[in-house]
Scaffold this motif. Structure first.
Motif, short mmCIF file in Angstrom:
data_model
loop_
_atom_site.label_atom_id
_atom_site.label_comp_id
_atom_site.label_asym_id
_atom_site.label_seq_id
_atom_site.Cartn_x
_atom_site.Cartn_y
_atom_site.Cartn_z
N MET A 1 18.44 15.52 -21.71
CA MET A 1 18.32 16.83 -22.34
C MET A 1 19.71 17.37 -22.64
O MET A 1 20.66 17.10 -21.90
N THR A 2 19.80 18.16 -23.70
CA THR A 2 21.07 18.80 -24.02
C THR A 2 20.82 20.13 -24.74
O THR A 2 19.68 20.41 -25.14
N GLY A 3 21.87 20.92 -24.88
CA GLY A 3 21.77 22.17 -25.63
C GLY A 3 21.35 23.37 -24.81
O GLY A 3 21.36 24.50 -25.31
N LEU A 4 20.96 23.15 -23.57
CA LEU A 4 20.44 24.26 -22.76
C LEU A 4 21.54 25.25 -22.38
O LEU A 4 22.66 24.85 -22.08
N SER A 5 21.17 26.52 -22.35
CA SER A 5 22.11 27.54 -21.87
C SER A 5 22.39 27.31 -20.39
O SER A 5 21.62 26.61 -19.70
N ALA A 6 23.46 27.92 -19.90
CA ALA A 6 23.80 27.78 -18.48
C ALA A 6 22.64 28.25 -17.61
O ALA A 6 22.35 27.66 -16.56
N HIS A 7 21.95 29.29 -18.04
CA HIS A 7 20.82 29.82 -17.26
C HIS A 7 19.71 28.79 -17.14
O HIS A 7 19.20 28.54 -16.04
N PHE A 8 19.34 28.17 -18.25
CA PHE A 8 18.23 27.20 -18.16
C PHE A 8 18.66 25.88 -17.51
O PHE A 8 17.83 25.19 -16.93
N GLN A 9 19.95 25.58 -17.58
CA GLN A 9 20.42 24.42 -16.80
C GLN A 9 20.20 24.69 -15.32
O GLN A 9 19.77 23.83 -14.56
N LYS A 10 20.48 25.93 -14.93
CA LYS A 10 20.28 26.33 -13.52
C LYS A 10 18.80 26.28 -13.15
O LYS A 10 18.42 25.74 -12.11
N ILE A 11 17.95 26.81 -14.03
CA ILE A 11 16.51 26.84 -13.77
C ILE A 11 15.96 25.41 -13.66
O ILE A 11 15.16 25.10 -12.77
N PHE A 12 16.38 24.56 -14.56
CA PHE A 12 15.87 23.18 -14.55
C PHE A 12 16.30 22.45 -13.28
O PHE A 12 15.54 21.63 -12.74
N ALA A 13 17.52 22.73 -12.83
CA ALA A 13 17.98 22.12 -11.57
C ALA A 13 17.18 22.69 -10.41
O ALA A 13 16.77 21.96 -9.49
N MET A 14 16.92 23.98 -10.46
CA MET A 14 16.18 24.67 -9.39
C MET A 14 14.78 24.09 -9.21
O MET A 14 14.32 23.88 -8.09
N VAL A 15 14.09 23.83 -10.30
CA VAL A 15 12.72 23.32 -10.18
C VAL A 15 12.70 21.80 -9.97
O VAL A 15 11.69 21.25 -9.55
N GLY A 16 13.81 21.14 -10.23
CA GLY A 16 13.88 19.70 -9.98
C GLY A 16 13.69 18.84 -11.22
O GLY A 16 13.64 17.62 -11.12
N LEU A 17 13.62 19.47 -12.39
CA LEU A 17 13.44 18.69 -13.63
C LEU A 17 14.59 17.71 -13.83
O LEU A 17 14.40 16.62 -14.40
N THR A 18 15.77 18.07 -13.35
CA THR A 18 16.96 17.24 -13.58
C THR A 18 16.92 15.94 -12.77
O THR A 18 17.72 15.05 -13.00
N LYS A 19 15.97 15.85 -11.83
CA LYS A 19 15.79 14.58 -11.13
C LYS A 19 15.22 13.53 -12.08
O LYS A 19 15.38 12.34 -11.90
N TYR A 20 14.48 14.01 -13.07
CA TYR A 20 13.76 13.10 -13.97
C TYR A 20 14.34 13.03 -15.37
O TYR A 20 14.00 12.13 -16.13
N ALA A 21 15.15 14.00 -15.73
CA ALA A 21 15.81 13.97 -17.05
C ALA A 21 17.15 14.67 -16.88
O ALA A 21 17.19 15.88 -16.65
N GLN A 22 18.21 13.89 -16.97
CA GLN A 22 19.53 14.49 -16.76
C GLN A 22 19.94 15.34 -17.95
O GLN A 22 19.57 15.06 -19.09
N ILE A 23 20.73 16.37 -17.65
CA ILE A 23 21.23 17.26 -18.69
C ILE A 23 22.66 16.84 -19.02
O ILE A 23 23.47 16.60 -18.13
N ARG A 24 22.95 16.75 -20.30
CA ARG A 24 24.29 16.42 -20.74
C ARG A 24 24.84 17.59 -21.56
O ARG A 24 24.09 18.30 -22.23
N PRO A 25 26.18 17.79 -21.51
CA PRO A 25 26.75 18.99 -22.14
C PRO A 25 26.72 18.99 -23.66
O PRO A 25 26.85 20.05 -24.28
N SER A 26 26.56 17.82 -24.26
CA SER A 26 26.53 17.77 -25.73
C SER A 26 25.66 16.60 -26.16
O SER A 26 25.38 15.68 -25.36
N GLU A 27 25.28 16.62 -27.42
CA GLU A 27 24.49 15.52 -27.95
C GLU A 27 25.29 14.21 -27.87
O GLU A 27 24.74 13.17 -27.49
#
Lengths: 114, 140
Positions: free
Chosen positions: A81-107
């Motif tokens: 995943m990419t493009g997410l605001s800092a807030h939604f990066q935090k939310i996605f980490a909080m719920v654990g989505l980032t265990k299954y799809a890593q977030i990258r800072p740019s495309e």
């Protein structure tokens, strides 16, 4: 009241990029699921969810993404995943989505990382 | 000491209307000089509380109202979201692995997010409906 939603698909090498603009909620989730099913039917093994930075994402939208990640896991697809605001990066980490799809800072960073 | 200030808003129970409450709460928080990241936390918490009220409390009956009241008091902002429904049972703490594996409903994150993002949260069931009270402090 919902922001106009725009979902599009574009190939980038061997990665299928799904661009997501607007609201990501339960009522607006179907086009995102449809885009995922479309790239899957075409044989995609690497998928990048590219969010617009001003997307509104709520818990219903998170559930839509969980459904996609659940299916992608069974199909052995890699999802980033990419493009997410800092807030939604935090939310996605909080719920654990980032265990299954890593977030990258740019495309570019995401495409280089599959 | 600055006097307490109170603002109120009533919304129909239609999904999407939660964004009006979210923007309203954000405006009040910005006027209190909350930092941008805390305003974002508040927006998500208010949107989730309103979505729960619309969907689970008022069962998407557009004739039923969701009341939102914001109270500024001593460096803190309290947001109360009230529906007209009867008690909503507590949902179990969501588990991402269970949801990814299809063992539980992928939904059910609203209360988790509210409790994770706000400084104080209480849930009440009254004869008039369910009330969620959320407090966010300027000094966390």
């Amino acid at each position: 009241m919902a922001k106009a939603q725009e979902i599009s698909i574009r190939p980038k090498g061997d990665v299928s990029v799904i661009d997501i603009k607007g609201d990501v909620t339960a009522p607006t989730g179907q086009p995102i699921e449809d885009a995922y099913h479309q790239v899957t039917a075409a044989g995609a093994k690497k998928i990048l969810l590219a969010f617009a930075s001003d997307c509104y994402i709520n818990s219903g939208g998170i559930a839509i993404l969980i459904g996609i990640l659940s299916e992608s896991r069974k199909k052995e697809q890699a999802v980033r995943m990419t493009g997410l605001s800092a807030h939604f990066q935090k939310i996605f980490a909080m719920v654990g989505l980032t265990k299954y799809a890593q977030i990258r800072p740019s495309e570019e960073a995401a495409l280089a990382d599959f | 000491m600055a006097p307490e200030k109170k603002f109120q808003l009533h919304l129909p129970s239609t999904l999407g209307c939660e964004k009006v409450a979210m923007d309203f709460a954000a405006s009040v928080a910005k006027s209190m000089n909350f930092p941008a990241d805390r305003v974002e936390d508040l927006k998500t918490a208010v949107a989730e509380a309103c979505t729960n009220a619309i969907e689970h409390g008022n069962k998407l009956d557009a004739s039923m109202k969701v009341g939102i009241s914001l109270t500024i008091d001593k460096g803190r902002l309290q947001v109360a979201v009230q529906d007209e429904g009867t008690g909503i049972g507590r949902v179990p703490t969501p588990n991402i692995d269970s949801k990814i594996e299809g063992k539980s409903d992928p939904r059910g994150w609203g209360i988790f997010l509210i409790e994770s993002l706000m400084d104080e949260v209480t849930f009440e069931s009254t004869p008039e409906g369910n009330v969620v009270k959320m407090i966010i402090h300027l000094e966390k």
